[in-house]
Design a protein around this motif. Structure first.
Motif, mmCIF file in Angstrom:
data_model
loop_
_atom_site.group_PDB
_atom_site.id
_atom_site.type_symbol
_atom_site.label_atom_id
_atom_site.label_comp_id
_atom_site.label_asym_id
_atom_site.label_seq_id
_atom_site.Cartn_x
_atom_site.Cartn_y
_atom_site.Cartn_z
ATOM 1 N N ASN A 158 0.819 -1.212 0.000
ATOM 2 C CA ASN A 158 0.000 0.000 0.000
ATOM 3 C C ASN A 158 0.851 1.259 0.000
ATOM 4 O OD1 ASN A 158 -2.186 -1.914 1.879
ATOM 5 N ND2 ASN A 158 -2.872 -0.857 0.035
ATOM 6 N N THR A 159 0.303 2.295 -0.640
ATOM 7 C CA THR A 159 0.962 3.591 -0.691
ATOM 8 C C THR A 159 0.440 4.488 0.419
ATOM 9 O OG1 THR A 159 -0.735 4.546 -2.142
ATOM 10 C CG2 THR A 159 1.112 3.399 -3.212
ATOM 11 N N ASP A 160 1.185 5.518 0.744
ATOM 12 C CA ASP A 160 0.712 6.498 1.729
ATOM 13 C C ASP A 160 -0.582 7.141 1.254
ATOM 14 O OD1 ASP A 160 2.901 5.954 3.308
ATOM 15 O OD2 ASP A 160 4.046 7.700 2.619
ATOM 16 N N GLU A 161 -0.677 7.371 -0.045
ATOM 17 C CA GLU A 161 -1.872 7.997 -0.614
ATOM 18 C C GLU A 161 -3.094 7.098 -0.440
ATOM 19 O OE1 GLU A 161 -2.043 8.302 -4.918
ATOM 20 O OE2 GLU A 161 -2.714 10.384 -4.745
ATOM 21 N N ILE B 114 -3.514 4.710 1.828
ATOM 22 C CA ILE B 114 -3.847 4.623 3.256
ATOM 23 C C ILE B 114 -4.620 5.861 3.697
ATOM 24 C CG2 ILE B 114 -2.860 4.582 5.576
ATOM 25 C CD1 ILE B 114 -0.547 2.898 4.379
ATOM 26 N N GLU B 115 -4.178 7.032 3.258
ATOM 27 C CA GLU B 115 -4.865 8.268 3.631
ATOM 28 C C GLU B 115 -6.266 8.321 3.047
ATOM 29 O OE1 GLU B 115 -3.980 10.533 5.902
ATOM 30 O OE2 GLU B 115 -2.393 9.056 6.261
ATOM 31 N N GLU C 149 -4.411 2.128 12.523
ATOM 32 C CA GLU C 149 -3.747 1.227 11.581
ATOM 33 C C GLU C 149 -3.331 -0.033 12.313
ATOM 34 O OE1 GLU C 149 -0.695 2.575 8.901
ATOM 35 O OE2 GLU C 149 -1.435 4.644 9.005
#
Length: 284
Positions: free
Chosen positions: A154-157, A159-160, A176
């Motif tokens: 997963n990317t930070d984007e 997850i956000e 999380e």
């Protein structure tokens, strides 16, 4: 991808959670469509303005135009749907879910999806003992816990974006957690409690039991009125973790049994003091 009022949501499955997600997102001004199996569920969603459009068959236009797809299916059905239709999801789409177990599906789904489609798993810790879209209500999410379950894929984007969905729906605390820790924790705080409630209702048969109960018994067994198809699948999908938690509970019950048999009042009181101290933390 940043979620904004131009984001198009597609919900797959309109049961209790699917209908509640739809109502919550639509009520906040987002564009929501849905694909669901039963015609009556699609009609209910449209009649109550939970969605802008609903279909009961695979609608390629809906799938290809969605920016975020939320799956509210049972784990096995979710995997099967992706196997059969995942190719239709366009690159850049965020896919998430509400499933109550993660270890058996997260890696499968991430591998099955087309390139540039990100699956970020989630678990809304909310619900009712009554299932179906007719019981849906976005207020069940207000102030409740929402778990985001990322992996190293997963990317930070992504997850956000998943966290943002929890915020929009009004969850109180967003956390999380890894798939492995999720399944162990859920085995204890959710699945074991359902096991206890079901066992209580199975261990004593009396035609007029409901005439003699007070709030303590009713509160403890509220979740014994259970969706047997969903929960039996969840129990089996999380078999190892749930068995460990059941054994832990049995050991504590055995300890209490021994204290009672030996008339060890201090032992009983010590267990009660511990339980009171730990339960008090929930009231903060």
């Amino acid at each position: 991808m940043t979620i904004n009022k131009n984001t198009r949501f597609l919900i797959i499955g309109l049961g209790l959670l699917g209908g509640s997600y739809a109502g919550g997102l639509t009520g906040k001004g987002y564009y929501v469509e849905a694909i669901t199996k039963e015609e009556k569920d699609a009609e209910y969603a449209l009649e109550h303005k939970l969605v802008q459009k609903a279909a009961t068959t695979i609608d390629e236009t809906m799938i290809k135009s969605a920016d975020v797809i939320i799956f509210t299916l049972y784990p096995g059905t979710f995997v099967q749907w992706i196997e059969e239709n995942g190719r239709l999801i366009k690159p850049g789409t965020i896919v998430t879910d509400v499933t109550g177990v993660k270890g058996c599906i997260v890696e499968k789904i991430q591998k099955l999806l087309p390139p540039m489609v990100e699956f970020i798993s989630a678990h809304p810790m909310a619900g009712k003992e009554s299932s179906g879209i007719t019981n849906s209500d976005e207020r069940i999410f207000y102030g409740m816990n929402y778990l985001v379950v990322p992996t190293d894929r997963n990317t930070d984007e992504g997850i956000e974006a998943c966290k943002r969905i929890g915020e929009i729906l009004g969850f109180g605390k967003i956390s999380e957690i890894s798939p492995e820790t999720h399944d162990k924790m859920i085995g204890f705080v959710s699945q074991l409690t359902h096991c206890i409630a079901v066992a209580l209702m199975n261990c004593y048969e009396h035609a007029s039991l409901e005439r003699y109960t007070a709030d303590s018994f009713r509160d403890l067994t509220r979740i014994a009125k259970i969706n047997e198809k969903m929960w039996s699948e969840l129990f089996l999908d999380n078999k190892e973790a749930l068995l460990e938690e059941m054994e832990l509970f049995q050991s504590q019950l055995e300890k209490m049994h021994t204290y009672l048999k030996n008339e060890d009042r201090q032992g009983l009181m010590d267990m009660m003091i511990t339980s009171t101290e730990r339960r008090r933390l929930f009231d903060k």
